[in-house]
Motif scaffolding. Structure first.
Motif, PDB file in Angstrom:
ATOM      1  N   ALA A  22      65.031  42.781  60.969  1.00 55.86           N
ATOM      2  CA  ALA A  22      65.165  44.240  60.888  1.00 55.86           C
ATOM      3  C   ALA A  22      64.456  44.934  62.049  1.00 55.86           C
ATOM      4  O   ALA A  22      63.931  46.025  61.905  1.00 55.86           O
ATOM      5  N   GLY A  23      64.435  44.258  63.193  1.00 58.26           N
ATOM      6  CA  GLY A  23      63.856  44.850  64.391  1.00 58.26           C
ATOM      7  C   GLY A  23      62.345  44.974  64.387  1.00 58.26           C
ATOM      8  O   GLY A  23      61.772  45.726  65.160  1.00 58.26           O
ATOM      9  N   ARG A  24      61.688  44.211  63.539  1.00 61.37           N
ATOM     10  CA  ARG A  24      60.229  44.305  63.397  1.00 61.37           C
ATOM     11  C   ARG A  24      59.594  42.931  63.568  1.00 61.37           C
ATOM     12  O   ARG A  24      60.165  41.919  63.144  1.00 61.37           O
ATOM     13  N   CYS A  25      58.422  42.885  64.185  1.00 56.49           N
ATOM     14  CA  CYS A  25      57.697  41.630  64.369  1.00 56.49           C
ATOM     15  C   CYS A  25      57.473  40.971  63.013  1.00 56.49           C
ATOM     16  O   CYS A  25      57.105  41.628  62.046  1.00 56.49           O
ATOM     17  N   GLN A  26      57.691  39.664  62.945  1.00 52.60           N
ATOM     18  CA  GLN A  26      57.576  38.937  61.691  1.00 52.60           C
ATOM     19  C   GLN A  26      56.249  38.211  61.500  1.00 52.60           C
ATOM     20  O   GLN A  26      56.108  37.433  60.563  1.00 52.60           O
ATOM     21  N   CYS A  27      55.282  38.484  62.354  1.00 54.29           N
ATOM     22  CA  CYS A  27      53.976  37.829  62.232  1.00 54.29           C
ATOM     23  C   CYS A  27      53.295  38.272  60.941  1.00 54.29           C
ATOM     24  O   CYS A  27      53.239  39.452  60.622  1.00 54.29           O
ATOM     25  N   ARG A  28      52.802  37.300  60.208  1.00 56.98           N
ATOM     26  CA  ARG A  28      52.085  37.569  58.960  1.00 56.98           C
ATOM     27  C   ARG A  28      50.671  37.000  59.018  1.00 56.98           C
ATOM     28  O   ARG A  28      50.145  36.527  58.018  1.00 56.98           O
ATOM     29  N   GLY A  29      50.073  37.042  60.188  1.00 55.18           N
ATOM     30  CA  GLY A  29      48.695  36.603  60.325  1.00 55.18           C
ATOM     31  C   GLY A  29      48.486  35.397  61.207  1.00 55.18           C
ATOM     32  O   GLY A  29      47.351  34.968  61.404  1.00 55.18           O
ATOM     33  N   ALA A  30      49.541  34.811  61.745  1.00 53.49           N
ATOM     34  CA  ALA A  30      49.394  33.647  62.618  1.00 53.49           C
ATOM     35  C   ALA A  30      48.624  34.002  63.890  1.00 53.49           C
ATOM     36  O   ALA A  30      48.062  33.130  64.538  1.00 53.49           O
ATOM     37  N   CYS A  31      48.575  35.277  64.213  1.00 57.69           N
ATOM     38  CA  CYS A  31      47.879  35.731  65.416  1.00 57.69           C
ATOM     39  C   CYS A  31      46.385  35.899  65.183  1.00 57.69           C
ATOM     40  O   CYS A  31      45.632  36.125  66.117  1.00 57.69           O
ATOM     41  N   GLY A  32      45.966  35.789  63.929  1.00 62.58           N
ATOM     42  CA  GLY A  32      44.552  35.952  63.613  1.00 62.58           C
ATOM     43  C   GLY A  32      44.222  37.310  63.021  1.00 62.58           C
ATOM     44  O   GLY A  32      43.094  37.554  62.597  1.00 62.58           O
ATOM     45  N   LYS A  33      45.194  38.207  62.971  1.00 64.45           N
ATOM     46  CA  LYS A  33      44.978  39.523  62.370  1.00 64.45           C
ATOM     47  C   LYS A  33      45.594  39.546  60.977  1.00 64.45           C
ATOM     48  O   LYS A  33      46.578  38.878  60.709  1.00 64.45           O
ATOM     49  N   SER A  34      45.029  40.368  60.104  1.00 64.46           N
ATOM     50  CA  SER A  34      45.547  40.438  58.735  1.00 64.46           C
ATOM     51  C   SER A  34      46.752  41.367  58.618  1.00 64.46           C
ATOM     52  O   SER A  34      47.508  41.274  57.655  1.00 64.46           O
ATOM     53  N   HIS A  35      46.940  42.264  59.575  1.00 62.51           N
ATOM     54  CA  HIS A  35      48.015  43.258  59.535  1.00 62.51           C
ATOM     55  C   HIS A  35      47.978  44.032  58.220  1.00 62.51           C
ATOM     56  O   HIS A  35      49.018  44.381  57.656  1.00 62.51           O
TER      57      HIS A  35
END
Length: 118
Positions: A22-35
């Protein structure tokens, strides 16, 4: 979401992966941030404005969904099915890639130099 500008190569696969996200980043914390502010998923959208990391327009990229597979060679990544791919903003992708490299180095430490074996 603004207009999607596909890359020169692999445009069909890129568009399918971006549409599935849906045109949005799919990271759910793999980058180290909780979002946490965005409901545990990165809030950056393709074509949107990023306030941090130099500002500017967000251009999502498509890479393996599993952070462990981010170290795959480009030709193996290109052969993955679209279900194994995810949309990543550059900041999350770079941080997840750095974490994957760190994990790989810790799991497989370099062999000592044979020049100094006695």
């Amino acid at each position: 979401m603004s207009a999607r500008i596909p890359p020169v190569v692999g445009a069909d696969l890129w568009q399918a992966a971006i549409a599935a996200a849906a045109g949005r980043c799919q990271c759910r914390g793999a980058c180290g941030k909780s979002h946490a502010k965005a409901g545990s998923r990165c809030g950056r959208e393709h074509g949107g404005y990023q306030q941090h990391h130099g500002g500017g327009t967000v251009r999502l990229l498509v890479a393996p969904a599993d952070p462990a597979n981010l170290l795959m060679s480009p030709h193996r990544t290109a052969a993955l099915p679209k279900q194994a791919l995810a949309a990543w903003c550059p900041a999350c992708h770079d941080a997840a890639l750095t974490a994957a490299r760190r994990t790989a180095r810790a799991a497989d430490p370099p062999a000592p130099d044979a020049l100094f074996d006695i």
